[in-house]
Scaffold this active site. Sequence first.
Site, PDB file in Angstrom:
ATOM      1  N   ASN A  68      26.347  30.501  35.798  1.00 50.56           N
ATOM      2  CA  ASN A  68      26.035  29.607  34.577  1.00 50.56           C
ATOM      3  C   ASN A  68      25.926  28.280  35.311  1.00 50.56           C
ATOM      4  O   ASN A  68      26.151  27.840  36.438  1.00 50.56           O
ATOM      5  CB  ASN A  68      26.950  29.724  33.505  1.00 50.56           C
ATOM      6  CG  ASN A  68      28.364  29.494  34.139  1.00 50.56           C
ATOM      7  OD1 ASN A  68      28.882  28.590  34.345  1.00 50.56           O
ATOM      8  ND2 ASN A  68      29.226  30.680  34.031  1.00 50.56           N
TER       9      ASN A  68
ATOM     10  N   ASP B 243      30.872  36.703  31.291  1.00 51.95           N
ATOM     11  CA  ASP B 243      31.392  37.525  30.300  1.00 51.95           C
ATOM     12  C   ASP B 243      30.945  39.152  30.900  1.00 51.95           C
ATOM     13  O   ASP B 243      31.746  40.208  30.664  1.00 51.95           O
ATOM     14  CB  ASP B 243      30.987  37.599  28.948  1.00 51.95           C
ATOM     15  CG  ASP B 243      31.689  36.194  28.327  1.00 51.95           C
ATOM     16  OD1 ASP B 243      32.665  35.935  28.500  1.00 51.95           O
ATOM     17  OD2 ASP B 243      30.890  35.699  27.592  1.00 51.95           O
TER      18      ASP B 243
ATOM     19  N   LYS C  38      17.335  43.788  48.323  1.00 50.85           N
ATOM     20  CA  LYS C  38      16.781  43.066  47.314  1.00 50.85           C
ATOM     21  C   LYS C  38      15.640  43.683  46.261  1.00 50.85           C
ATOM     22  O   LYS C  38      14.902  44.628  46.995  1.00 50.85           O
ATOM     23  CB  LYS C  38      15.848  42.079  47.916  1.00 50.85           C
ATOM     24  CG  LYS C  38      15.289  41.111  47.329  1.00 50.85           C
ATOM     25  CD  LYS C  38      14.313  40.117  47.978  1.00 50.85           C
ATOM     26  CE  LYS C  38      13.598  39.021  47.095  1.00 50.85           C
ATOM     27  NZ  LYS C  38      12.233  38.456  47.767  1.00 50.85           N
TER      28      LYS C  38
ATOM     29  N   PRO D 180      36.636  41.424  33.399  1.00 54.47           N
ATOM     30  CA  PRO D 180      37.934  41.267  32.617  1.00 54.47           C
ATOM     31  C   PRO D 180      38.286  39.950  32.388  1.00 54.47           C
ATOM     32  O   PRO D 180      37.628  38.909  32.671  1.00 54.47           O
ATOM     33  CB  PRO D 180      38.966  41.504  33.964  1.00 54.47           C
ATOM     34  CG  PRO D 180      38.267  41.203  35.268  1.00 54.47           C
ATOM     35  CD  PRO D 180      36.808  41.560  34.806  1.00 54.47           C
ATOM     36  N   ASP D 181      39.211  39.804  31.253  1.00 54.55           N
ATOM     37  CA  ASP D 181      39.341  38.464  30.512  1.00 54.55           C
ATOM     38  C   ASP D 181      40.504  37.894  31.184  1.00 54.55           C
ATOM     39  O   ASP D 181      41.691  38.434  31.103  1.00 54.55           O
ATOM     40  CB  ASP D 181      39.611  38.427  29.034  1.00 54.55           C
ATOM     41  CG  ASP D 181      39.778  37.178  28.543  1.00 54.55           C
ATOM     42  OD1 ASP D 181      40.502  36.383  29.185  1.00 54.55           O
ATOM     43  OD2 ASP D 181      39.055  36.874  27.443  1.00 54.55           O
TER      44      ASP D 181
ATOM     45  N   LYS E 154      39.792  31.406  19.126  1.00 56.87           N
ATOM     46  CA  LYS E 154      40.345  31.800  20.697  1.00 56.87           C
ATOM     47  C   LYS E 154      41.713  31.502  20.861  1.00 56.87           C
ATOM     48  O   LYS E 154      42.475  32.291  21.556  1.00 56.87           O
ATOM     49  CB  LYS E 154      39.407  30.766  21.423  1.00 56.87           C
ATOM     50  CG  LYS E 154      38.603  31.174  22.515  1.00 56.87           C
ATOM     51  CD  LYS E 154      37.747  30.661  23.314  1.00 56.87           C
ATOM     52  CE  LYS E 154      36.383  30.974  22.859  1.00 56.87           C
ATOM     53  NZ  LYS E 154      35.074  30.301  23.451  1.00 56.87           N
TER      54      LYS E 154
ATOM     55  N   LYS F 233      43.239  34.834  22.203  1.00 51.44           N
ATOM     56  CA  LYS F 233      43.708  34.922  23.661  1.00 51.44           C
ATOM     57  C   LYS F 233      45.142  35.013  23.742  1.00 51.44           C
ATOM     58  O   LYS F 233      45.721  35.109  24.726  1.00 51.44           O
ATOM     59  CB  LYS F 233      43.328  33.804  24.277  1.00 51.44           C
ATOM     60  CG  LYS F 233      41.662  33.707  24.493  1.00 51.44           C
ATOM     61  CD  LYS F 233      41.050  33.756  25.663  1.00 51.44           C
ATOM     62  CE  LYS F 233      39.536  33.899  25.588  1.00 51.44           C
ATOM     63  NZ  LYS F 233      38.932  34.290  26.775  1.00 51.44           N
TER      64      LYS F 233
END
Length: 403
Positions: A216, A285, A295, A313-314, A345, A349
């Site tokens: 990202n 995520d 490839k 995993p978080d 959150k 969390k």
Amino acid sequence: MTPPLDLQGRRIVLGLTGGIACYKVAELTRLLVKAGATVNVVMTEAAEQFITAVTLQALSGHPVLTSQWDAREPNNMAHINLTRGADAVLVAPASADFIAKLVQGRADELLSLMCLARPIATCPLLVAPAMNREMWDHPATQRNIAQLRLDGATVLGPGSGEQACGEVGDGRMLEPADLLADLVSFLSPKLLKGQRLLITAGPTFEPIDPVRGITNLSSGKMGFAIARAAHEAGAEVTLVAGPVHLPTPRGVRRIDVQTASQMHDTVLPLAARHGVFVATAAVADWRPASLSEHKIKKNGSKVAPTFELTENPDILAAVARLPDRPFCVGFAAESENLLEHAREKLTRKGVPLIVGNLGPATFGRDDNALVLVDAEGHRDLPAADKLTLARQLIGEIARRLNP
Ligand code: C5P
């Protein structure tokens, strides 16, 4: 957004002694002035062999003093006047000979006289040694450095590497930017003294095959700024970084990882040994369920390949579930309804503080705006450069640790 003026309102007495590293002090003077400091330069006779007072006067914007007999001082007491009200004396470069003089309390020229006559309780002395590696390693210099520390001085560096004489080893003066960062740290309030802080930063990279992956746009800048601010505040800082192109902040221990699983496996065993955990990383995520060994090639059939994803995993939630968990701070990078998502959150969390920011507006940029959400309510930290926001956030964390 302009970076903060880290030394605004500060007065620094900058002392130069004899050494080829004097040429770097022109740049250091410029950086100190750019950071907002008033810089008064004092040079020994040996320093004047390497760089002129004219150069340093032009860069500092103030007369350079080289003699205790300088008649420009109305009371002829330059050695007293200069350090009264100064925030610090920085001797850079500090030669082996000058360090020996400091240790002996000798005062036969302006700079050593001024160091001896400075108000020791209010005007700290920092020295940046610069000398040949044999001179640095010599027992006499090592003894002097140890004594200088016992006498309350702070020794910055020296660095290691190639020396002007052609030899390689310890004894290089730190680079001007490093000296500036160390001075700013030194003068910062030690809000997190004795604390250990663990931070995740940057994106993760989840490989699909040996040349491709899912990642990202997180640059890591916010997390790196928090690591720097925490170090300035006196904390011992461990920074677990995804793939980013950023220099490690001074004094911070950095561990590089690539995937969310690696980040998880690095953070979990470390977490309980830290008092604070700040999760700024934009952790993927999902990751490809299996990694293609080679490839993935176009096969001519025009059918695009498909692959399964599996959940990562978080890390933050896992740390927050530890029995001896640190004080946990999560980030919420959203594109809309910031406050609502941040509140959600906080509960999901199980952490005491969530910091919300608008992802698309801040990813890769040097500025940001934050909203701090906890059980009590929320507080906006308005748009500013990331270092300024990081320092404010560290203040908020420190306040919560020591109510
Ligand atoms: O909603 P989300 O799970 O993305 O929450 C973001 C917060 O959780 C951030 O602090 C981020 O660093 C952390 N996080 C994590 N591990 C994950 C996903 C998010 O630590 N797998």
